[in-house]
Design a protein around this motif. Structure first.
Motif, PDB file in Angstrom:
ATOM      1  N   GLU A  49     -48.315 -80.554 -22.549  1.00  0.00           N
ATOM      2  CA  GLU A  49     -47.960 -79.138 -22.418  1.00  0.00           C
ATOM      3  C   GLU A  49     -46.621 -78.843 -23.096  1.00  0.00           C
ATOM      4  O   GLU A  49     -46.463 -77.785 -23.720  1.00  0.00           O
ATOM      5  CB  GLU A  49     -47.921 -78.749 -20.943  1.00  0.00           C
ATOM      6  N   ALA A  50     -45.690 -79.774 -23.004  1.00  0.00           N
ATOM      7  CA  ALA A  50     -44.396 -79.578 -23.656  1.00  0.00           C
ATOM      8  C   ALA A  50     -44.552 -79.527 -25.173  1.00  0.00           C
ATOM      9  O   ALA A  50     -43.988 -78.650 -25.851  1.00  0.00           O
ATOM     10  CB  ALA A  50     -43.437 -80.693 -23.258  1.00  0.00           C
ATOM     11  N   TYR A  51     -45.325 -80.449 -25.723  1.00  0.00           N
ATOM     12  CA  TYR A  51     -45.518 -80.467 -27.174  1.00  0.00           C
ATOM     13  C   TYR A  51     -46.350 -79.270 -27.647  1.00  0.00           C
ATOM     14  O   TYR A  51     -46.058 -78.688 -28.701  1.00  0.00           O
ATOM     15  CB  TYR A  51     -46.184 -81.774 -27.605  1.00  0.00           C
ATOM     16  N   ASP A  52     -47.378 -78.902 -26.905  1.00  0.00           N
ATOM     17  CA  ASP A  52     -48.193 -77.746 -27.300  1.00  0.00           C
ATOM     18  C   ASP A  52     -47.351 -76.479 -27.330  1.00  0.00           C
ATOM     19  O   ASP A  52     -47.463 -75.659 -28.256  1.00  0.00           O
ATOM     20  CB  ASP A  52     -49.373 -77.573 -26.335  1.00  0.00           C
ATOM     21  N   THR A  53     -46.508 -76.318 -26.319  1.00  0.00           N
ATOM     22  CA  THR A  53     -45.622 -75.159 -26.260  1.00  0.00           C
ATOM     23  C   THR A  53     -44.653 -75.156 -27.441  1.00  0.00           C
ATOM     24  O   THR A  53     -44.472 -74.138 -28.119  1.00  0.00           O
ATOM     25  CB  THR A  53     -44.826 -75.172 -24.945  1.00  0.00           C
ATOM     26  N   ASP A  56     -46.342 -74.197 -30.750  1.00  0.00           N
ATOM     27  CA  ASP A  56     -46.626 -72.764 -30.873  1.00  0.00           C
ATOM     28  C   ASP A  56     -45.355 -71.968 -31.161  1.00  0.00           C
ATOM     29  O   ASP A  56     -45.331 -71.097 -32.045  1.00  0.00           O
ATOM     30  CB  ASP A  56     -47.278 -72.246 -29.588  1.00  0.00           C
ATOM     31  N   VAL A  57     -44.289 -72.268 -30.425  1.00  0.00           N
ATOM     32  CA  VAL A  57     -43.056 -71.505 -30.555  1.00  0.00           C
ATOM     33  C   VAL A  57     -42.370 -71.768 -31.896  1.00  0.00           C
ATOM     34  O   VAL A  57     -41.748 -70.872 -32.476  1.00  0.00           O
ATOM     35  CB  VAL A  57     -42.107 -71.846 -29.385  1.00  0.00           C
ATOM     36  N   PRO A 143     -37.995 -76.198 -41.795  1.00  0.00           N
ATOM     37  CA  PRO A 143     -37.925 -77.082 -40.625  1.00  0.00           C
ATOM     38  C   PRO A 143     -39.193 -77.911 -40.494  1.00  0.00           C
ATOM     39  O   PRO A 143     -40.261 -77.522 -40.984  1.00  0.00           O
ATOM     40  CB  PRO A 143     -37.757 -76.113 -39.458  1.00  0.00           C
ATOM     41  N   LEU A 144     -39.085 -79.038 -39.815  1.00  0.00           N
ATOM     42  CA  LEU A 144     -40.251 -79.902 -39.617  1.00  0.00           C
ATOM     43  C   LEU A 144     -41.273 -79.256 -38.697  1.00  0.00           C
ATOM     44  O   LEU A 144     -42.464 -79.453 -38.854  1.00  0.00           O
ATOM     45  CB  LEU A 144     -39.819 -81.250 -39.031  1.00  0.00           C
ATOM     46  N   GLY A 145     -40.803 -78.521 -37.713  1.00  0.00           N
ATOM     47  CA  GLY A 145     -41.688 -77.896 -36.730  1.00  0.00           C
ATOM     48  C   GLY A 145     -41.293 -78.314 -35.336  1.00  0.00           C
ATOM     49  O   GLY A 145     -40.623 -77.585 -34.611  1.00  0.00           O
ATOM     50  N   VAL A 146     -41.672 -79.535 -34.945  1.00  0.00           N
ATOM     51  CA  VAL A 146     -41.325 -80.063 -33.620  1.00  0.00           C
ATOM     52  C   VAL A 146     -40.671 -81.435 -33.780  1.00  0.00           C
ATOM     53  O   VAL A 146     -41.164 -82.284 -34.536  1.00  0.00           O
ATOM     54  CB  VAL A 146     -42.568 -80.177 -32.707  1.00  0.00           C
ATOM     55  N   ALA A 201     -38.155 -69.058 -24.648  1.00  0.00           N
ATOM     56  CA  ALA A 201     -38.946 -70.041 -23.906  1.00  0.00           C
ATOM     57  C   ALA A 201     -39.720 -70.930 -24.867  1.00  0.00           C
ATOM     58  O   ALA A 201     -40.335 -70.447 -25.828  1.00  0.00           O
ATOM     59  CB  ALA A 201     -39.910 -69.330 -22.958  1.00  0.00           C
ATOM     60  N   GLY A 202     -39.687 -72.228 -24.609  1.00  0.00           N
ATOM     61  CA  GLY A 202     -40.469 -73.179 -25.383  1.00  0.00           C
ATOM     62  C   GLY A 202     -39.763 -73.811 -26.550  1.00  0.00           C
ATOM     63  O   GLY A 202     -40.257 -74.797 -27.111  1.00  0.00           O
ATOM     64  N   VAL A 203     -38.596 -73.288 -26.959  1.00  0.00           N
ATOM     65  CA  VAL A 203     -37.875 -73.898 -28.081  1.00  0.00           C
ATOM     66  C   VAL A 203     -37.290 -75.238 -27.667  1.00  0.00           C
ATOM     67  O   VAL A 203     -37.270 -76.192 -28.444  1.00  0.00           O
ATOM     68  CB  VAL A 203     -36.780 -72.958 -28.613  1.00  0.00           C
ATOM     69  N   ILE A 204     -36.827 -75.321 -26.417  1.00  0.00           N
ATOM     70  CA  ILE A 204     -36.349 -76.595 -25.882  1.00  0.00           C
ATOM     71  C   ILE A 204     -37.150 -76.915 -24.625  1.00  0.00           C
ATOM     72  O   ILE A 204     -37.347 -76.067 -23.755  1.00  0.00           O
ATOM     73  CB  ILE A 204     -34.827 -76.552 -25.592  1.00  0.00           C
ATOM     74  N   ASN A 205     -37.634 -78.162 -24.555  1.00  0.00           N
ATOM     75  CA  ASN A 205     -38.419 -78.627 -23.423  1.00  0.00           C
ATOM     76  C   ASN A 205     -37.900 -79.991 -23.015  1.00  0.00           C
ATOM     77  O   ASN A 205     -37.491 -80.794 -23.864  1.00  0.00           O
ATOM     78  CB  ASN A 205     -39.904 -78.738 -23.786  1.00  0.00           C
TER      79      ASN A 205
END
Length: 485
Positions: A49-53, A56-57, A143-146, A201-205
């Motif tokens: 869920e952290a990576y999916d979020t 997306d963000v 940016p790489l993305g995640v 929300a979701g940029v940092i998890n």
């Protein structure tokens, strides 16, 4: 101003919540082993869920106005200083930082945020002359993305921030897995700082879990493009294998066995002052700590005696006492490692000049003399307040001794002849070395990283921007092209 709450929760998609795992992590105070707080751990579903979020963000965050990201860094820096006392309390009780060490770490984290505020506008592209008639070539930086980050426990706030701030600043989203010994200062309190500063929300998890349950899954997760890790070489090699198989980029800052060289023309008093700080700062629990002190034979006895006098004056004990210089190690396992290293080195012929005992998790400042290159304290990373003194007779021998381990992170040397020092330094197989200083240096606008088994990649300045981004070639055929068929 109320203190932060919910620091023992997972932070996913802007929400603070319990982990979905079945077990718990007790967060312990290293000085008295009391329980600070308890985490219900994250499981693989939480990681997904952290990576999916984040994925997306990141599509929006990486394309927004760079000034939005710049301003976020500035606001987070302000929040950090507003909460300096609260963060200091956490660093003292969670990782046994002394007041001095906590002050240094917070200042470094602040400086990192300020430095990173300039990164959004440094995402420079360029044009390339084309070999094809009528074509224009453009290179865009993206940016790489995640990004994944596994944070360490020794300098958890800063060593996390030096990846988190640049990663977010250049447009990535990030998922953090802090060390189990520092889940707050290496993870949740950082998320709180950014949340208070207004990060979307979701940029940092942040997921807090046991490495044996989610570690490999987190590392190899297809949701991220890069793994940033600071920690031991054996763990880093495992992370490198998993990341390599997944074709991820790697930024690994690993162990160090750093040499501090005192040449025959050195200012001995200045060298002693430097060596004491470089060895005993944060109980020697720093990858850049001075691990081996190599001293020219002609000044060895003088240096040893002055070094001993200085070390004897160091106060050790409760890190909450402002007078304490040397606090406890992170846990009893670390204490046993250091005491075993001392014992094995003495059995091999080293002379115990000072210390060698522990009181709870506090190891006394320890100095061994007459150390040789075959002894454990020479070959192994200590990660505690113990150090070996080694004799040498020539510069050539000193170079050989300095390069005589598998590590190559940092180092230092002392000489009055600066050109001699530079030529000597260039022969040392290390990513960083400091003349007339000590080995614990980290400045945000310099290339930070190691050679050999001390890691891959570089942090700092444009070097970390390169690590956290990719480039894309886009060409435009402006004039009609003639094809051969």
């Amino acid at each position: 101003m109320e203190k932060y709450t919910e620091l023992n929760k997972q932070f996913i998609n802007g929400q603070w919540r319990e982990g979905k795992g079945d077990s718990i992590i007790d967060n312990l105070n290293p000085f008295d082993n009391s329980v600070i707080n308890t985490f219900k751990v994250a499981n693989k579903q939480d990681v997904d869920e952290a990576y999916d979020t984040a994925k997306d963000v990141s599509k929006v965050w990486g394309t927004n106005n760079p000034l939005v990201r710049r301003d976020l860094m500035m606001r987070t820096a302000d929040v950090l200083m507003k909460r300096e006392h609260e963060v200091t309390e956490w660093l003292i009780k969670e990782v046994a930082s002394t007041a001095l060490k906590a002050q240094v770490e917070i200042k470094q984290s602040y400086d990192m945020l300020i430095e990173a505020s300039g990164y959004p506008t440094r995402m420079h592209g360029f044009t390339i002359p084309s070999f094809t008639e009528g074509k224009e070539s453009y290179v865009f930086r993206k940016p790489l993305g995640v990004v994944s980050m596994i944070s360490p426990w020794n300098f958890p706030l800063y060593l996390s921030m030096r990846t988190i701030a640049p990663a977010i600043a250049v447009g990535n989203a990030i998922v953090i897995k802090p060390a189990s010994q520092s889940p707050v200062t290496g993870g949740t309190i950082i998320a709180k700082l950014f949340e208070e500063a207004g990060i979307p929300a979701g940029v940092i998890n942040c997921v807090v879990g046991k490495s044996g349950e989610i570690g490999d899954y987190f590392t190899g997760h297809p949701g991220s493009r890069l793994i940033s890790f600071t920690g031991s070489t054996p763990v880093g090699k495992g992370i490198g294998r998993i990341g390599g198989e997944a074709l991820k980029k790697l930024a690994l800052e690993l162990g160090g066995n750093n040499a501090f060289v005192v040449l025959d023309d050195a200012d001995v008093d200045r060298a002693v002052e430097s060596a004491v700080f470089g060895r005993f700062m944060h109980q020697g629990q720093i990858c850049m700590s001075t691990n081996r002190i190599l001293i020219h034979d002609s000044i060895y006895d003088t240096f040893r005696d002055k070094f001993l006098d200085k070390a004897k004056a160091l106060t050790y004990g409760d890190p909450a006492d402002p007078k304490t210089i040397i606090g406890p190690l992170i846990d009893n396992k670390a204490v046993k490692h250091v005491l075993d290293l001392i014992e094995r080195s003495v059995q091999a012929g080293a002379k115990l000049e000072l210390g060698g005992q522990a009181e709870g998790n506090v190891v006394q400042p320890t100095i061994l003399s007459e150390v040789t290159k075959d002894m454990p304290i020479f070959q192994e990373e200590v990660f505690g307040p113990a150090v070996g003194l080694v004799r040498f007779k020539t510069d050539e021998e000193a170079v050989e001794l300095a390069n005589g381990t598998e590590y190559g992170l940092s180092g230092a040397l002392h000489t009055r002849d600066l050109q001699r020092g530079i030529q000597f330094a260039k022969q040392i197989e290390t990513g960083m070395i400091h003349i007339n200083d000590q080995s614990v240096n980290d400045e945000m606008n310099t290339p930070f990283g190691g050679e050999k088994n001390s890691g891959v990649g570089r942090f700092g300045d444009d070097f970390i921007v390169d690590e956290l981004t990719t480039v894309q070639w886009i060409s435009v055929q402006v004039q009609p092209r003639k094809y051969p068929f």
